[in-house]
Design a protein around this motif. Structure first.
Motif, PDB file in Angstrom:
ATOM      1  N   ASP A  86      62.411  -2.235 106.439  1.00 11.44           N
ATOM      2  CA  ASP A  86      63.603  -1.392 106.550  1.00 11.44           C
ATOM      3  C   ASP A  86      64.729  -2.119 107.282  1.00 11.44           C
ATOM      4  O   ASP A  86      65.896  -1.883 107.012  1.00 11.44           O
ATOM      5  CB  ASP A  86      63.281  -0.084 107.291  1.00 11.44           C
ATOM      6  CG  ASP A  86      62.362   0.811 106.471  1.00 11.44           C
ATOM      7  OD1 ASP A  86      62.330   0.678 105.237  1.00 11.44           O
ATOM      8  OD2 ASP A  86      61.671   1.650 107.081  1.00 11.44           O
ATOM      9  N   THR A  87      64.388  -2.999 108.210  1.00 12.69           N
ATOM     10  CA  THR A  87      65.434  -3.724 108.944  1.00 12.69           C
ATOM     11  C   THR A  87      65.819  -5.026 108.260  1.00 12.69           C
ATOM     12  O   THR A  87      66.952  -5.465 108.375  1.00 12.69           O
ATOM     13  CB  THR A  87      64.988  -4.037 110.389  1.00 12.69           C
ATOM     14  OG1 THR A  87      63.812  -4.826 110.363  1.00 12.69           O
ATOM     15  CG2 THR A  87      64.769  -2.769 111.172  1.00 12.69           C
ATOM     16  N   ILE A  88      64.908  -5.627 107.526  1.00 13.91           N
ATOM     17  CA  ILE A  88      65.226  -6.906 106.892  1.00 13.91           C
ATOM     18  C   ILE A  88      65.973  -6.714 105.571  1.00 13.91           C
ATOM     19  O   ILE A  88      66.820  -7.526 105.217  1.00 13.91           O
ATOM     20  CB  ILE A  88      63.963  -7.774 106.673  1.00 13.91           C
ATOM     21  CG1 ILE A  88      64.375  -9.207 106.333  1.00 13.91           C
ATOM     22  CG2 ILE A  88      63.062  -7.207 105.626  1.00 13.91           C
ATOM     23  CD1 ILE A  88      63.231 -10.184 106.227  1.00 13.91           C
ATOM     24  N   THR A  89      65.705  -5.652 104.851  1.00 18.27           N
ATOM     25  CA  THR A  89      66.303  -5.457 103.534  1.00 18.27           C
ATOM     26  C   THR A  89      67.834  -5.444 103.562  1.00 18.27           C
ATOM     27  O   THR A  89      68.456  -6.135 102.753  1.00 18.27           O
ATOM     28  CB  THR A  89      65.732  -4.186 102.869  1.00 18.27           C
ATOM     29  OG1 THR A  89      64.310  -4.310 102.805  1.00 18.27           O
ATOM     30  CG2 THR A  89      66.283  -4.001 101.474  1.00 18.27           C
ATOM     31  N   PRO A  90      68.490  -4.724 104.488  1.00 10.86           N
ATOM     32  CA  PRO A  90      69.955  -4.786 104.519  1.00 10.86           C
ATOM     33  C   PRO A  90      70.469  -6.205 104.796  1.00 10.86           C
ATOM     34  O   PRO A  90      71.492  -6.617 104.234  1.00 10.86           O
ATOM     35  CB  PRO A  90      70.342  -3.839 105.655  1.00 10.86           C
ATOM     36  CG  PRO A  90      69.189  -2.909 105.798  1.00 10.86           C
ATOM     37  CD  PRO A  90      67.981  -3.724 105.432  1.00 10.86           C
ATOM     38  N   LYS A  91      69.765  -6.949 105.630  1.00 12.28           N
ATOM     39  CA  LYS A  91      70.173  -8.325 105.932  1.00 12.28           C
ATOM     40  C   LYS A  91      69.995  -9.208 104.700  1.00 12.28           C
ATOM     41  O   LYS A  91      70.834 -10.062 104.420  1.00 12.28           O
ATOM     42  CB  LYS A  91      69.366  -8.862 107.125  1.00 12.28           C
ATOM     43  CG  LYS A  91      69.840 -10.196 107.612  1.00 12.28           C
ATOM     44  CD  LYS A  91      71.229 -10.125 108.204  1.00 12.28           C
ATOM     45  CE  LYS A  91      71.657 -11.463 108.742  1.00 12.28           C
ATOM     46  NZ  LYS A  91      73.060 -11.505 109.104  1.00 12.28           N
ATOM     47  N   VAL A  92      68.932  -9.011 103.949  1.00  7.55           N
ATOM     48  CA  VAL A  92      68.724  -9.767 102.708  1.00  7.55           C
ATOM     49  C   VAL A  92      69.871  -9.482 101.749  1.00  7.55           C
ATOM     50  O   VAL A  92      70.443 -10.397 101.148  1.00  7.55           O
ATOM     51  CB  VAL A  92      67.366  -9.426 102.046  1.00  7.55           C
ATOM     52  CG1 VAL A  92      67.273 -10.032 100.653  1.00  7.55           C
ATOM     53  CG2 VAL A  92      66.210  -9.885 102.899  1.00  7.55           C
ATOM     54  N   LEU A  93      70.217  -8.203 101.619  1.00 13.18           N
ATOM     55  CA  LEU A  93      71.315  -7.838 100.719  1.00 13.18           C
ATOM     56  C   LEU A  93      72.628  -8.471 101.169  1.00 13.18           C
ATOM     57  O   LEU A  93      73.403  -8.965 100.338  1.00 13.18           O
ATOM     58  CB  LEU A  93      71.453  -6.318 100.646  1.00 13.18           C
ATOM     59  CG  LEU A  93      70.317  -5.584  99.928  1.00 13.18           C
ATOM     60  CD1 LEU A  93      70.509  -4.086 100.037  1.00 13.18           C
ATOM     61  CD2 LEU A  93      70.215  -6.021  98.486  1.00 13.18           C
ATOM     62  N   GLU A  94      72.887  -8.477 102.459  1.00 15.76           N
ATOM     63  CA  GLU A  94      74.112  -9.090 102.993  1.00 15.76           C
ATOM     64  C   GLU A  94      74.141 -10.586 102.673  1.00 15.76           C
ATOM     65  O   GLU A  94      75.165 -11.111 102.202  1.00 15.76           O
ATOM     66  CB  GLU A  94      74.167  -8.872 104.505  1.00 15.76           C
ATOM     67  CG  GLU A  94      75.357  -9.512 105.175  1.00 15.76           C
ATOM     68  CD  GLU A  94      75.283  -9.397 106.693  1.00 15.76           C
ATOM     69  OE1 GLU A  94      75.763 -10.323 107.353  1.00 15.76           O
ATOM     70  OE2 GLU A  94      74.747  -8.393 107.208  1.00 15.76           O
ATOM     71  N   ILE A  95      73.043 -11.266 102.904  1.00 11.22           N
ATOM     72  CA  ILE A  95      72.972 -12.705 102.627  1.00 11.22           C
ATOM     73  C   ILE A  95      73.143 -12.974 101.137  1.00 11.22           C
ATOM     74  O   ILE A  95      73.868 -13.897 100.736  1.00 11.22           O
ATOM     75  CB  ILE A  95      71.654 -13.292 103.167  1.00 11.22           C
ATOM     76  CG1 ILE A  95      71.720 -13.358 104.698  1.00 11.22           C
ATOM     77  CG2 ILE A  95      71.365 -14.666 102.571  1.00 11.22           C
ATOM     78  CD1 ILE A  95      70.426 -13.752 105.384  1.00 11.22           C
TER      79      ILE A  95
END
Length: 135
Positions: A86-95
Motif C-alpha cells: 500500500d505504501t510502495i505502490t504510489p511511489k512506483v506509480l510516481e517513478i
C-alpha cells in the motif's frame, strides 16, 4: 511458517533461473536492494519466495529502464513500511510517470534527430547529383 531447506533456492540456481549472474544478485544485496541472504548448510546463499519475488521486481524495473537510485528509493520505502504494498505502490506509480515523461522527451529528441539526418542525407544526394563523376 518457518523456511525449510526445501522452500529455499540457492544463489546459483536462482541466477540461472532468472538469466543473471550470481554477482548481480550479490551486488543487489551489497547496495541494499535485496536483504541479506539466508545461509543454509555450507554457507551458500539461499533465498525464499519473497526474496525471489523482490528480485524479479528489481529485474522488471531494470528492464523498464528505471535507474538504481529510483530502485533504492523504492526498496527503502518498502522496507521502512514493513514491506507494505500500500505504501510502495504510489511511489512506483510516481517513478513510472516520471520515467514515461523522460522516455517521451527522448522519443521527441530522437524523432527530431531522425528528421535532421534524413534532411542532411537528401542534401548530400542533391550535391552528388550535380557533381561530375570522379576519374
Amino acid at each position: 511458517m518457518p523456511e525449510t531447506k526445501d522452500s529455499m533456492i540457492q544463489i546459483g540456481k536462482l541466477a540461472k533461473q532468472l538469466g543473471i549472474t550470481t554477482r548481480t544478485i550479490r551486488y543487489y544485496e551489497e547496495i541494499g536492494l535485496m536483504g541479506q541472504a539466508k545461509r543454509l548448510g555450507g554457507g551458500a546463499r539461499s533465498y525464499d519466495r519473497d526474496d525471489v519475488l523482490r528480485l524479479k521486481f528489481i529485474l522488471k524495473l531494470k528492464e523498464l529502464g528505471i535507474g538504481l537510485k529510483e530502485m533504492q528509493e523504492l526498496a527503502d520505502n518498502f522496507d521502512s513500511h514493513n514491506q507494505s504494498f500500500d505504501t510502495i505502490t504510489p511511489k512506483v506509480l510516481e517513478i513510472l510517470e516520471l520515467h514515461i515523461i523522460k522516455v517521451d522527451e527522448k522519443i521527441a529528441c530522437l524523432t527530431s534527430l531522425r528528421s535532421d539526418i534524413i534532411n542532411y542525407r537528401g542534401r548530400i544526394r542533391e550535391l552528388l547529383k550535380g557533381k561530375p563523376p570522379s576519374a
